[in-house]
Motif scaffolding. Structure first.
Motif, PDB file in Angstrom:
ATOM      1  N   ASN A  40     -46.448  32.768  58.354  1.00 33.99           N
ATOM      2  CA  ASN A  40     -45.032  32.360  58.791  1.00 33.99           C
ATOM      3  C   ASN A  40     -44.284  33.642  59.470  1.00 33.99           C
ATOM      4  O   ASN A  40     -43.829  33.485  60.535  1.00 33.99           O
ATOM      5  N   VAL A  41     -44.645  34.845  58.981  1.00 34.86           N
ATOM      6  CA  VAL A  41     -43.871  35.939  59.468  1.00 34.86           C
ATOM      7  C   VAL A  41     -44.494  36.350  60.696  1.00 34.86           C
ATOM      8  O   VAL A  41     -44.057  36.734  61.599  1.00 34.86           O
ATOM      9  N   ALA A  42     -45.747  36.373  60.604  1.00 31.21           N
ATOM     10  CA  ALA A  42     -46.776  36.632  61.972  1.00 31.21           C
ATOM     11  C   ALA A  42     -46.260  35.476  63.015  1.00 31.21           C
ATOM     12  O   ALA A  42     -46.235  36.203  64.379  1.00 31.21           O
ATOM     13  N   SER A  43     -45.635  34.307  62.763  1.00 28.22           N
ATOM     14  CA  SER A  43     -45.306  33.276  63.761  1.00 28.22           C
ATOM     15  C   SER A  43     -43.846  33.558  64.121  1.00 28.22           C
ATOM     16  O   SER A  43     -43.421  32.879  64.902  1.00 28.22           O
ATOM     17  N   GLY A  44     -43.142  34.548  63.505  1.00 26.82           N
ATOM     18  CA  GLY A  44     -41.754  34.552  63.970  1.00 26.82           C
ATOM     19  C   GLY A  44     -40.692  34.688  62.867  1.00 26.82           C
ATOM     20  O   GLY A  44     -39.718  35.110  63.226  1.00 26.82           O
ATOM     21  N   THR A  45     -40.878  34.197  61.630  1.00 30.41           N
ATOM     22  CA  THR A  45     -39.921  34.267  60.777  1.00 30.41           C
ATOM     23  C   THR A  45     -39.660  35.683  60.169  1.00 30.41           C
ATOM     24  O   THR A  45     -40.603  36.379  60.273  1.00 30.41           O
ATOM     25  N   ALA A  46     -38.375  35.944  60.214  1.00 28.67           N
ATOM     26  CA  ALA A  46     -38.006  37.526  59.819  1.00 28.67           C
ATOM     27  C   ALA A  46     -38.293  37.886  58.433  1.00 28.67           C
ATOM     28  O   ALA A  46     -38.029  37.238  57.694  1.00 28.67           O
ATOM     29  N   ALA A  47     -38.910  39.052  58.632  1.00 27.84           N
ATOM     30  CA  ALA A  47     -39.112  39.676  57.220  1.00 27.84           C
ATOM     31  C   ALA A  47     -37.797  40.323  56.518  1.00 27.84           C
ATOM     32  O   ALA A  47     -36.779  40.573  57.564  1.00 27.84           O
ATOM     33  N   LYS A  48     -37.609  40.544  55.263  1.00 30.06           N
ATOM     34  CA  LYS A  48     -36.171  40.995  54.656  1.00 30.06           C
ATOM     35  C   LYS A  48     -35.951  42.336  55.665  1.00 30.06           C
ATOM     36  O   LYS A  48     -34.707  42.489  55.996  1.00 30.06           O
ATOM     37  N   ALA A  49     -36.780  43.306  55.708  1.00 30.98           N
ATOM     38  CA  ALA A  49     -36.453  44.445  56.373  1.00 30.98           C
ATOM     39  C   ALA A  49     -35.984  44.270  57.781  1.00 30.98           C
ATOM     40  O   ALA A  49     -35.085  45.176  58.527  1.00 30.98           O
ATOM     41  N   GLU A  50     -36.584  43.432  58.502  1.00 26.90           N
ATOM     42  CA  GLU A  50     -35.973  42.982  59.865  1.00 26.90           C
ATOM     43  C   GLU A  50     -34.621  42.573  59.804  1.00 26.90           C
ATOM     44  O   GLU A  50     -33.775  42.717  60.700  1.00 26.90           O
ATOM     45  N   VAL A  51     -34.202  41.588  58.785  1.00 31.10           N
ATOM     46  CA  VAL A  51     -33.011  40.943  58.871  1.00 31.10           C
ATOM     47  C   VAL A  51     -32.061  42.304  58.457  1.00 31.10           C
ATOM     48  O   VAL A  51     -30.945  42.150  59.222  1.00 31.10           O
ATOM     49  N   LEU A  52     -32.258  43.372  57.820  1.00 22.29           N
ATOM     50  CA  LEU A  52     -31.562  44.386  57.701  1.00 22.29           C
ATOM     51  C   LEU A  52     -31.611  45.257  58.635  1.00 22.29           C
ATOM     52  O   LEU A  52     -31.003  46.608  58.528  1.00 22.29           O
ATOM     53  N   GLN A  53     -32.344  45.095  59.698  1.00 24.98           N
ATOM     54  CA  GLN A  53     -32.600  46.252  60.918  1.00 24.98           C
ATOM     55  C   GLN A  53     -33.212  47.714  60.215  1.00 24.98           C
ATOM     56  O   GLN A  53     -32.626  48.628  60.851  1.00 24.98           O
ATOM     57  N   GLN A  54     -34.242  47.396  59.275  1.00 27.19           N
ATOM     58  CA  GLN A  54     -34.484  48.862  58.697  1.00 27.19           C
ATOM     59  C   GLN A  54     -35.695  49.273  59.545  1.00 27.19           C
ATOM     60  O   GLN A  54     -36.931  49.024  59.338  1.00 27.19           O
ATOM     61  N   ASP A  55     -35.511  49.952  60.517  1.00 34.04           N
ATOM     62  CA  ASP A  55     -36.289  50.712  61.538  1.00 34.04           C
ATOM     63  C   ASP A  55     -36.840  51.998  61.432  1.00 34.04           C
ATOM     64  O   ASP A  55     -36.287  52.914  61.990  1.00 34.04           O
ATOM     65  N   ASP A  56     -37.755  52.100  60.305  1.00 31.18           N
ATOM     66  CA  ASP A  56     -38.108  53.684  59.846  1.00 31.18           C
ATOM     67  C   ASP A  56     -39.151  53.994  60.652  1.00 31.18           C
ATOM     68  O   ASP A  56     -40.178  53.411  60.697  1.00 31.18           O
ATOM     69  N   PHE A  57     -39.209  55.412  61.218  1.00 31.68           N
ATOM     70  CA  PHE A  57     -40.040  56.042  61.951  1.00 31.68           C
ATOM     71  C   PHE A  57     -40.213  57.489  61.582  1.00 31.68           C
ATOM     72  O   PHE A  57     -39.319  58.099  61.926  1.00 31.68           O
ATOM     73  N   ILE A  58     -41.259  57.960  61.138  1.00 34.20           N
ATOM     74  CA  ILE A  58     -41.410  59.268  60.550  1.00 34.20           C
ATOM     75  C   ILE A  58     -42.679  59.746  60.929  1.00 34.20           C
ATOM     76  O   ILE A  58     -43.722  59.354  60.365  1.00 34.20           O
ATOM     77  N   PRO A  59     -42.777  60.558  62.136  1.00 36.27           N
ATOM     78  CA  PRO A  59     -44.438  61.049  62.332  1.00 36.27           C
ATOM     79  C   PRO A  59     -44.744  62.139  61.218  1.00 36.27           C
ATOM     80  O   PRO A  59     -43.684  62.681  60.536  1.00 36.27           O
ATOM     81  N   TRP A  60     -45.975  62.175  60.970  1.00 39.17           N
ATOM     82  CA  TRP A  60     -46.513  62.950  59.879  1.00 39.17           C
ATOM     83  C   TRP A  60     -46.927  64.306  60.618  1.00 39.17           C
ATOM     84  O   TRP A  60     -47.542  64.866  61.744  1.00 39.17           O
ATOM     85  N   ARG A  61     -45.968  65.412  60.204  1.00 33.97           N
ATOM     86  CA  ARG A  61     -46.438  66.888  60.546  1.00 33.97           C
ATOM     87  C   ARG A  61     -47.299  67.471  59.642  1.00 33.97           C
ATOM     88  O   ARG A  61     -46.876  67.778  58.483  1.00 33.97           O
ATOM     89  N   ARG A  62     -48.469  67.657  60.250  1.00 34.58           N
ATOM     90  CA  ARG A  62     -49.613  67.900  59.358  1.00 34.58           C
ATOM     91  C   ARG A  62     -49.527  69.061  58.476  1.00 34.58           C
ATOM     92  O   ARG A  62     -50.387  69.616  57.867  1.00 34.58           O
ATOM     93  N   ASP A  63     -48.710  70.018  58.698  1.00 36.50           N
ATOM     94  CA  ASP A  63     -48.396  71.200  58.075  1.00 36.50           C
ATOM     95  C   ASP A  63     -48.603  71.144  56.501  1.00 36.50           C
ATOM     96  O   ASP A  63     -49.391  71.942  56.010  1.00 36.50           O
ATOM     97  N   LEU A  64     -47.922  70.231  56.055  1.00 34.14           N
ATOM     98  CA  LEU A  64     -48.172  69.629  54.632  1.00 34.14           C
ATOM     99  C   LEU A  64     -46.986  68.520  54.557  1.00 34.14           C
ATOM    100  O   LEU A  64     -45.879  68.741  54.708  1.00 34.14           O
ATOM    101  N   SER A  65     -47.611  67.313  54.014  1.00 33.73           N
ATOM    102  CA  SER A  65     -46.848  66.270  53.675  1.00 33.73           C
ATOM    103  C   SER A  65     -47.503  65.453  52.525  1.00 33.73           C
ATOM    104  O   SER A  65     -48.443  64.829  52.906  1.00 33.73           O
TER     105      SER A  65
END
Length: 546
Positions: A520-545
């Motif tokens: 259903n979600v793959a077909s367009g139904t919104a997941a809760k994080a989409e409803v909240l517009q929770q658009d998290d994006f953090i690249p991994w800096r490999r020095d250490l994480s």
């Protein structure tokens, strides 16, 4: 009668409390009577036997720790009385792992966006993203300019207006704090100007310069991975001009990873512009032009075998490895049986279960790659004064996950039982059907960001404590390990796996329901994080994480 305890594996010598158990309670564990010598909170473990100092503790059939002191039968297992410890994994000469795929209905389809390279997306989004953190402010300026015309506007909140007017009248802070107030989640009717576009997403980050040249290249590889993801229709890219992640480097990586990529991509460099105003105007104009192009594509039926499902966990509790994570594993096995792709990541949370992972690789090269990546990651962590043993968070520990090996043994259940068809490093792309491994940190957002960068078109995210994590390009479905948290945090939880603990569901009945929700979600139904517009994006800096 409600079950009070659980022995996960026949080889285990510690037992899980499924509910609060009081000191003196006599519990029956598969015919063995154990009297508890202290209170055992729900989700915590207790000793099935007396342990001497140095004895191995077993859960999920693997070593998850060693006793620091004498532990009496019926005593609580804590961060004080045991330490992280694992068994050494070895690579065998024979790679003959076999499994029994689940029986599945192959006639299952979702409505997706078919790309020219043959991949199928679950979303059609436009990305506005920077090559360096210096452009974050300009990304937000573009968002501020475009969003009123592309996104529904929230209704005017009369309560908020009243609070602001009240605050202007004098020293009334205490009165304001005691006033009833709620945010409105309703919005007026709004017609999307681009009906086949699922959104414009504005990425910001803190990478691209100031670190190593290698991190600059990894950032470019990650951003190209997002462009390659079938959920992405195209992108506007902002560059300052003097950063490590040069436009020339980005183009070089793009040609290397995705030669002939036929998606609209507009690159703007601020140090080549006459003014910031002109720079932003050009970026906004190209974004609108790109939207007109990707709006031409429409959803069409696609088999479930075209899905790429990323497996993630965060805010884990003592039930995560018993309900939500094994449930994700059952779904992963179903996706693989249907001819699709699943991705298991979070290498620090595979510490202690390496032997199982190695044995499931279909060839020796992948097994050796996995072992080498784990060693290199672990050695780097040790060199920085940390280590995999430091992986459990304070929240994990408070909820019964007291060693990294215990957490890992439960976290690895997200990978199900399918054979491992490829082992990939960070930013490498999933190219094979079946279960793949991707090297990522255990950090929730960094790992989710990486899963999407390697091709995940849906992410399943198990949580026991609750987390709002989402992603700008891919829907993230939150699966709770326990019903109490699911009921309390309904605005962020998509699926309750606590019914497995209560006995309402089996893993298989819950997996069937979750698979349908994924479709259903793959077909367009919104997941809760989409409803909240929770658009998290953090690249991994490999020095250490970690």
């Amino acid at each position: 009668m409600k079950k009070l305890t659980l022995r996960v594996n026949a080889a285990d010598n510690i037992i899980v409390a499924l509910s609060e158990l009081s000191k003196g309670t006599e519990v029956d564990v598969e015919g063995q009577s154990i009297t508890l010598v202290e209170n055992i909170p729900a989700k915590f473990k207790f000793a099935q036997q007396d342990f001497a100092k140095g004895d191995a503790l077993i859960m999920y059939g693997v070593q998850i720790g060693v006793a620091n002191e004498f532990i009496a039968k019926g005593a609580k297992i804590t961060i004080d009385n045991i330490s992280h410890a694992t068994e050494k994994a070895t690579i065998k000469d024979q790679f003959d792992y076999s499994w029994n795929p689940p029986l599945v209905n192959t006639e299952q389809y979702f409505q997706g966006y078919h790309r020219e390279d043959g991949k199928v997306g679950t979303r059609n989004v436009w990305l506005v993203m920077p090559l360096v953190f210096c452009e974050n402010r300009n990304i937000l300026a573009i968002q501020k300019a475009l969003e009123p015309y592309l996104q529904p506007k929230k209704q005017h909140n009369e309560q908020l207006a009243s609070l602001i007017a009240q605050a202007k009248s004098g020293d009334v802070a205490d009165q304001i704090l005691s006033t009833e107030f709620a945010l409105s989640d309703s919005a007026p009717d709004f017609v999307k100007p681009f009906e086949n576009v699922d959104g414009v997403k504005y990425l910001t980050h803190h990478a691209g310069c100031g670190g190593t040249r290698a991190d600059g290249e990894r950032l470019c590889r990650l951003l190209v991975g997002y462009l390659m993801n079938p959920n992405v229709g195209g992108a506007t890219i902002l560059s300052l001009g003097c950063q490590n992640a040069q436009v020339s480097l980005f183009k070089e990586v793009l040609e290397q990873m995705a030669p002939g990529l036929n998606k609209p991509v507009y690159i703007h460099e601020q140090q080549q512009s006459k003014s910031e105003k002109e720079f932003l105007a050009a970026a906004i104009k190209s974004t609108i032009a790109g939207l007109s192009k990707i709006n031409k594509i429409q959803r069409k039926p696609a088999p479930v075998s075209d899905l790429v499902i990323g497996m993630e966990c965060g805010g884990s509790d003592g039930f995560s490895g018993l309900s939500a994570n094994p449930l994700l594993g059952r779904v992963a096995d179903r996706i693989v049986a249907l001819g699709g792709s699943a991705i298991l990541a979070e290498f620090p949370e595979l510490n202690g279960v390496e032997q199982n992972i190695i044995d499931r690789c279909i060839n020796k090269t992948d097994a050796e790659s996995f072992q080498a990546m784990m060693k290199a990651y672990g050695d780097e962590a040790e060199a920085k004064g940390s280590g995999f043993a430091a992986n459990p968070s304070p929240g994990n520990i408070r909820d019964g996950l007291v060693t990294d090996a215990m957490k890992s043994a439960g976290a690895a259940k997200k990978g199900g039982e399918a054979p491992i068809v490829e082992v990939l490093d960070y930013t490498e792309q999933v190219t094979k059907k079946g279960l793949s491994l991707v090297c990522t940190p255990g950090n929730d957002v960094e790992s989710t960001t990486a899963l999407v960068g390697s091709g995940a078109t849906v992410v399943l995210f198990s949580t026991g404590l609750g987390t709002p994590t989402g992603n700008p390009a891919t829907p993230v479905l939150k699966v709770s390990s326990n019903s109490e948290m699911s009921n309390r945090m309904q605005d962020i939880i998509d699926f309750d796996a606590g019914t497995i603990i209560s006995g309402v569901d089996t893993l298989d009945t819950a997996a069937d329901r979750l698979l349908q929700q994924i479709i259903n979600v793959a077909s367009g139904t919104a997941a809760k994080a989409e409803v909240l517009q929770q658009d998290d994006f953090i690249p991994w800096r490999r020095d250490l994480s970690l």
